[in-house]
Motif scaffolding. Structure first.
Motif, PDB file in Angstrom:
ATOM      1  N   GLN A 189       0.823  -1.207   0.000  1.00  0.00           N
ATOM      2  CA  GLN A 189       0.000   0.000   0.000  1.00  0.00           C
ATOM      3  C   GLN A 189       0.861   1.263   0.000  1.00  0.00           C
ATOM      4  O   GLN A 189       0.504   2.268  -0.623  1.00  0.00           O
ATOM      5  N   THR A 190       1.992   1.216   0.705  1.00  0.00           N
ATOM      6  CA  THR A 190       2.883   2.383   0.749  1.00  0.00           C
ATOM      7  C   THR A 190       3.437   2.682  -0.642  1.00  0.00           C
ATOM      8  O   THR A 190       3.474   3.847  -1.069  1.00  0.00           O
ATOM      9  N   LEU A 194       2.589   6.155  -2.670  1.00  0.00           N
ATOM     10  CA  LEU A 194       3.651   7.079  -3.065  1.00  0.00           C
ATOM     11  C   LEU A 194       3.756   7.200  -4.584  1.00  0.00           C
ATOM     12  O   LEU A 194       4.066   8.274  -5.107  1.00  0.00           O
ATOM     13  N   LYS A 195       3.494   6.112  -5.289  1.00  0.00           N
ATOM     14  CA  LYS A 195       3.548   6.168  -6.744  1.00  0.00           C
ATOM     15  C   LYS A 195       2.503   7.137  -7.294  1.00  0.00           C
ATOM     16  O   LYS A 195       2.784   7.960  -8.179  1.00  0.00           O
ATOM     17  N   VAL A 196       1.283   7.059  -6.754  1.00  0.00           N
ATOM     18  CA  VAL A 196       0.204   7.955  -7.208  1.00  0.00           C
ATOM     19  C   VAL A 196       0.526   9.398  -6.857  1.00  0.00           C
ATOM     20  O   VAL A 196       0.331  10.320  -7.665  1.00  0.00           O
ATOM     21  N   LEU A 210       8.704  13.138  -1.868  1.00  0.00           N
ATOM     22  CA  LEU A 210       7.981  11.875  -2.037  1.00  0.00           C
ATOM     23  C   LEU A 210       8.864  10.815  -2.675  1.00  0.00           C
ATOM     24  O   LEU A 210       8.812   9.631  -2.300  1.00  0.00           O
ATOM     25  N   VAL A 211       9.670  11.225  -3.644  1.00  0.00           N
ATOM     26  CA  VAL A 211      10.593  10.282  -4.294  1.00  0.00           C
ATOM     27  C   VAL A 211      11.596   9.733  -3.286  1.00  0.00           C
ATOM     28  O   VAL A 211      11.896   8.532  -3.257  1.00  0.00           O
ATOM     29  N   VAL A 212      12.117  10.632  -2.428  1.00  0.00           N
ATOM     30  CA  VAL A 212      13.069  10.197  -1.401  1.00  0.00           C
ATOM     31  C   VAL A 212      12.392   9.257  -0.401  1.00  0.00           C
ATOM     32  O   VAL A 212      12.973   8.233   0.001  1.00  0.00           O
ATOM     33  N   GLU A 213      11.165   9.580  -0.030  1.00  0.00           N
ATOM     34  CA  GLU A 213      10.431   8.721   0.916  1.00  0.00           C
ATOM     35  C   GLU A 213      10.215   7.326   0.334  1.00  0.00           C
ATOM     36  O   GLU A 213      10.365   6.304   1.027  1.00  0.00           O
ATOM     37  N   LYS A 214       9.872   7.266  -0.943  1.00  0.00           N
ATOM     38  CA  LYS A 214       9.679   5.963  -1.582  1.00  0.00           C
ATOM     39  C   LYS A 214      10.994   5.195  -1.674  1.00  0.00           C
ATOM     40  O   LYS A 214      11.038   3.981  -1.465  1.00  0.00           O
ATOM     41  N   PRO A 360       5.928  -3.612   5.533  1.00  0.00           N
ATOM     42  CA  PRO A 360       4.611  -4.130   5.132  1.00  0.00           C
ATOM     43  C   PRO A 360       4.454  -4.118   3.609  1.00  0.00           C
ATOM     44  O   PRO A 360       4.772  -3.136   2.940  1.00  0.00           O
ATOM     45  N   GLY A 361       3.969  -5.232   3.090  1.00  0.00           N
ATOM     46  CA  GLY A 361       3.793  -5.362   1.652  1.00  0.00           C
ATOM     47  C   GLY A 361       4.966  -5.994   0.943  1.00  0.00           C
ATOM     48  O   GLY A 361       4.876  -6.305  -0.240  1.00  0.00           O
ATOM     49  N   HIS A 362       6.076  -6.210   1.656  1.00  0.00           N
ATOM     50  CA  HIS A 362       7.269  -6.825   1.066  1.00  0.00           C
ATOM     51  C   HIS A 362       7.663  -8.035   1.914  1.00  0.00           C
ATOM     52  O   HIS A 362       8.689  -8.030   2.581  1.00  0.00           O
TER      53      HIS A 362
END
Length: 380
Positions: A189-190, A194-196, A210-214, A360-362
């Motif tokens: 979900q994260t 972040l992609k959207v 946002l790019v750095v956070e992802k 989460p998610g990985h």
């Protein structure tokens, strides 16, 4: 008779060709007959002589076909070969070498099996989600027909490529069971959020944040798998170290019957808890149905305790645990208290236990490969 060759062989057996013994004077300029033919029809075990017209009507064939078969019988060819579609005058037919290049090019792309949707499409392989047939076709032209590729890129649509796009697409669909993208029913979900946000953010500074956070999120996820691989290698090299991963398989019903009526009835759910040893590369499964126990934290603790008591090497002093973030099973106070008690009381000779969780998610674990093999066998 489905085969035309078998039909012709049967018809030739019903035709008898004889030489003309006596000729009568004939008026007109028409061609003279070169042979005399007799036709017969088989009724059960009897053979009845008929005329040519009756022979055609009763068998539902044309006069031209009978004339062709008579020529075959005259040349002692009682088993004619069907030549439909076998002519050699096809100037646009692709050579075997070019077809081999198409096959090799499609086969050269990296493929992988689906993990999360393996039950529905166990035989389908998946290409990168960045690919599509159009891109693959352009890469093929770039490799094997560079001149045409350059002309097409420059907007010249009059040039004729060695292989048309429609043929490349059809060949791939007929000869390969491939699809695009890695189907995942429970993506992170994260990552999705972040992609959207990155795609729709206008402010450059916020977009960069946002790019750095992802990127940080993905690096944390990668660290989990790096540690898993590292401690598995450490367990193989050190007799005092063990690395364990554990997880539940998705529920599957009993009995497994491919009948439509079963889906409308109450079935008995079966559970499978798997512990994978990084030291030995073996998996240990605890299978039971819902009438015996559930999938709760106490059940997880029971299986881990049984493994530590009966299956682990007595020389192990240090254990690394890896699991997903399910709070009802793997990430709760009851499990933490059990691990604390084992280490504090030096139970089973274990002095240290470190439990690691992924982002989460990985949460793809070696156990999932074991589950994949079970489910493929189940679908056979």
């Amino acid at each position: 008779m489905g085969s035309k060759e078998k039909q012709d062989t049967y018809l030739c057996a019903l035709i008898t060709v004889n030489k003309i013994l006596r000729r009568r004077p004939k008026t007109g300029d028409g061609p003279k007959r070169s042979c005399s033919c007799k036709f017969k029809i088989r009724i059960n075990i009897r053979e009845v002589n008929v005329c040519k017209k009756a022979f055609c009507l009763l068998l539902g064939i044309g006069k031209s076909r009978v004339d062709r078969l008579i020529k075959k019988v005259k040349s002692n060819d009682f088993s004619p070969i069907d030549l439909h579609g076998k002519h050699r005058n096809r100037p646009n037919k692709l050579s075997e070498d070019l077809i081999f290049k198409i096959h090799s090019h499609i086969d050269s792309f990296l493929k992988r099996s689906s993990h999360y949707s393996r039950c529905d499409n166990s035989n389908t392989k998946y290409l990168s989600s960045d690919l599509n047939i159009s891109k693959m076709y352009k890469l093929f032209l770039q490799l094997h027909d560079k001149d045409t590729y350059d002309k097409l890129e420059n907007g010249d649509l009059t040039c004729k490529p060695v292989v048309k796009y429609k043929y490349y697409e059809k060949y791939m669909k007929v000869n390969f069971n491939l699809s695009f993208g890695y189907p995942r029913t429970d993506t992170c979900q994260t990552c999705d959020r972040l992609k959207v946000l990155v795609e729709h953010e206008i402010d450059p500074e916020i977009k960069q944040q946002l790019v750095v956070e992802k990127e940080v999120h993905l690096r944390k996820a990668e660290d989990f798998y790096t540690n898993l691989k590292l401690y598995c290698e450490k367990a193989k090299a050190d007799e005092f170290v063990e690395t364990l991963t554990f997880d539940f398989e998705q529920n599957f019903p009993l009995t497994h019957i491919p009948s439509g009526d079963v889906y409308y009835k109450r079935q008995l759910w079966s559970y499978n808890f798997c512990i994978f040893s990084g030291k030995t590369g073996k998996s240990y499964h605890f299978m039971y149905d819902e009438s015996i126990a559930k999938k709760r934290k106490n059940d997880v603790i029971s299986y881990i305790n049984y493994f530590l008591k009966n299956l682990i090497s007595p020389n192990v002093k240090e254990i690394y645990l890896f699991s997903d973030n399910c709070s009802g099973q793997n990430k709760n106070n009851a499990l933490f208290q059990y691990i604390y008690t084992v280490v504090k009381s030096n139970l089973y000779g274990i002095k240290q236990i470190i439990h690691m969780y992924p982002e989460p998610g990985h949460s793809f674990l070696p156990n999932d490969r074991c589950f994949g093999r079970i489910e493929k066998k189940e679908n056979v």
